[in-house]
Design a protein around this motif. Sequence first.
Motif, mmCIF file in Angstrom:
data_model
loop_
_atom_site.group_PDB
_atom_site.id
_atom_site.type_symbol
_atom_site.label_atom_id
_atom_site.label_comp_id
_atom_site.label_asym_id
_atom_site.label_seq_id
_atom_site.Cartn_x
_atom_site.Cartn_y
_atom_site.Cartn_z
ATOM 1 N N ILE A 261 0.871 -1.178 0.000
ATOM 2 C CA ILE A 261 0.000 0.000 0.000
ATOM 3 C C ILE A 261 0.908 1.227 0.000
ATOM 4 O O ILE A 261 1.950 1.228 0.659
ATOM 5 C CB ILE A 261 -0.930 0.013 1.235
ATOM 6 N N GLU A 262 0.524 2.257 -0.764
ATOM 7 C CA GLU A 262 1.206 3.541 -0.620
ATOM 8 C C GLU A 262 0.295 4.495 0.130
ATOM 9 O O GLU A 262 -0.856 4.706 -0.263
ATOM 10 C CB GLU A 262 1.626 4.162 -1.958
ATOM 11 N N ASP B 213 -7.661 2.541 8.702
ATOM 12 C CA ASP B 213 -7.980 1.528 9.706
ATOM 13 C C ASP B 213 -7.989 0.134 9.080
ATOM 14 O O ASP B 213 -9.024 -0.519 9.001
ATOM 15 C CB ASP B 213 -9.337 1.839 10.358
ATOM 16 N N PHE B 214 -6.812 -0.299 8.626
ATOM 17 C CA PHE B 214 -6.643 -1.667 8.134
ATOM 18 C C PHE B 214 -5.957 -2.485 9.223
ATOM 19 O O PHE B 214 -5.238 -1.930 10.049
ATOM 20 C CB PHE B 214 -5.779 -1.700 6.873
ATOM 21 N N GLU B 215 -6.158 -3.784 9.188
ATOM 22 C CA GLU B 215 -5.539 -4.631 10.204
ATOM 23 C C GLU B 215 -4.841 -5.825 9.560
ATOM 24 O O GLU B 215 -5.478 -6.701 8.981
ATOM 25 C CB GLU B 215 -6.578 -5.125 11.222
ATOM 26 N N GLU B 216 -3.508 -5.819 9.637
ATOM 27 C CA GLU B 216 -2.658 -6.918 9.161
ATOM 28 C C GLU B 216 -3.024 -7.365 7.743
ATOM 29 O O GLU B 216 -3.161 -8.543 7.470
ATOM 30 C CB GLU B 216 -2.709 -8.091 10.148
ATOM 31 N N GLU B 217 -3.149 -6.381 6.851
ATOM 32 C CA GLU B 217 -3.551 -6.683 5.477
ATOM 33 C C GLU B 217 -2.399 -6.653 4.486
ATOM 34 O O GLU B 217 -2.495 -7.232 3.405
ATOM 35 C CB GLU B 217 -4.620 -5.684 5.007
ATOM 36 N N THR C 151 -0.141 2.658 10.221
ATOM 37 C CA THR C 151 0.639 1.868 9.264
ATOM 38 C C THR C 151 1.076 0.553 9.895
ATOM 39 O O THR C 151 0.976 -0.514 9.276
ATOM 40 C CB THR C 151 1.873 2.671 8.798
ATOM 41 N N TYR C 152 1.559 0.619 11.120
ATOM 42 C CA TYR C 152 1.988 -0.584 11.848
ATOM 43 C C TYR C 152 0.836 -1.585 11.942
ATOM 44 O O TYR C 152 1.003 -2.779 11.675
ATOM 45 C CB TYR C 152 2.467 -0.180 13.240
ATOM 46 N N LYS C 153 -0.324 -1.080 12.295
ATOM 47 C CA LYS C 153 -1.509 -1.931 12.426
ATOM 48 C C LYS C 153 -1.887 -2.583 11.091
ATOM 49 O O LYS C 153 -2.343 -3.727 11.049
ATOM 50 C CB LYS C 153 -2.680 -1.091 12.944
ATOM 51 N N LYS D 212 1.143 -6.928 8.108
ATOM 52 C CA LYS D 212 1.248 -8.271 8.668
ATOM 53 C C LYS D 212 2.494 -8.350 9.544
ATOM 54 O O LYS D 212 3.436 -7.571 9.378
ATOM 55 C CB LYS D 212 1.351 -9.296 7.533
ATOM 56 N N LYS D 213 2.518 -9.299 10.447
ATOM 57 C CA LYS D 213 3.712 -9.513 11.286
ATOM 58 C C LYS D 213 4.889 -9.825 10.371
ATOM 59 O O LYS D 213 4.781 -10.647 9.473
ATOM 60 C CB LYS D 213 3.465 -10.656 12.271
ATOM 61 N N GLY D 214 5.998 -9.139 10.598
ATOM 62 C CA GLY D 214 7.154 -9.305 9.721
ATOM 63 C C GLY D 214 7.126 -8.401 8.506
ATOM 64 O O GLY D 214 8.044 -8.421 7.685
ATOM 65 N N GLY D 215 6.075 -7.574 8.384
ATOM 66 C CA GLY D 215 5.966 -6.645 7.270
ATOM 67 C C GLY D 215 6.877 -5.435 7.447
ATOM 68 O O GLY D 215 7.456 -5.212 8.517
#
Length: 201
Positions: free
Chosen positions: A38-39, A83-87, A110-112, A115-118
């Motif tokens: 995502i930008e 408001d995205f979550e681990e997408e 952005t952190y939210k 994904k984990k490791g993103g």
Amino acid sequence: MLFDNLVRNYEEWFENHPKIYEEEIKTIKKLLHIGRGIEIGVGTGRFAAPLGIKFGIEPSRQMSEIAKKRGIEVINITAEEMDFEEEFDFALIVTTICFVKDPLKTLQNTYKALKKGGFVIVAFVDLNSPLGRFYEKNKFKSKFYKEATFFTKDDIIDLLQKTGFSEFECVENLYGNSLDNLSFKINRCNGGAFKVIRGKK
């Protein structure tokens, strides 16, 4: 909204400075991750399109209409509203950090969204560089930068650490104190103006 009235000027800047634009793209590519990206602050898609990013957010409807013509799916919201979550596998933020009302909230969202490791990739003009100091000194004469807040490399890393990111890498390009006398080389971060910092979730 600032950029609603500057779409033509924004597009013309890239057309008038093709070498700078090319070098900025090359510098971002050094730290760009693979996967679904995502930008944030996609603008007219000037970076997302050549970098293969198919999704972005952008509050300016005029700018997002051009991005859509470049093949990017755009949602008209601000970074603080996101408001995205681990997408996403990675998020790119090119100079947008200088214009958001709340940089910390932007990076928390952005952190939210990752994904984990993103990875987050933040590109900006460093206040501590000759070009950054020139922009800061003259920003009230600029259509683009009069409302900008310039950051140093340490400022950005501090914000990213507060958000929870780690394992930072930094590359840079654009050396000189004005757009007319720049030299180009991608190096590890030292004195260049255009810095790209990557952090891991």
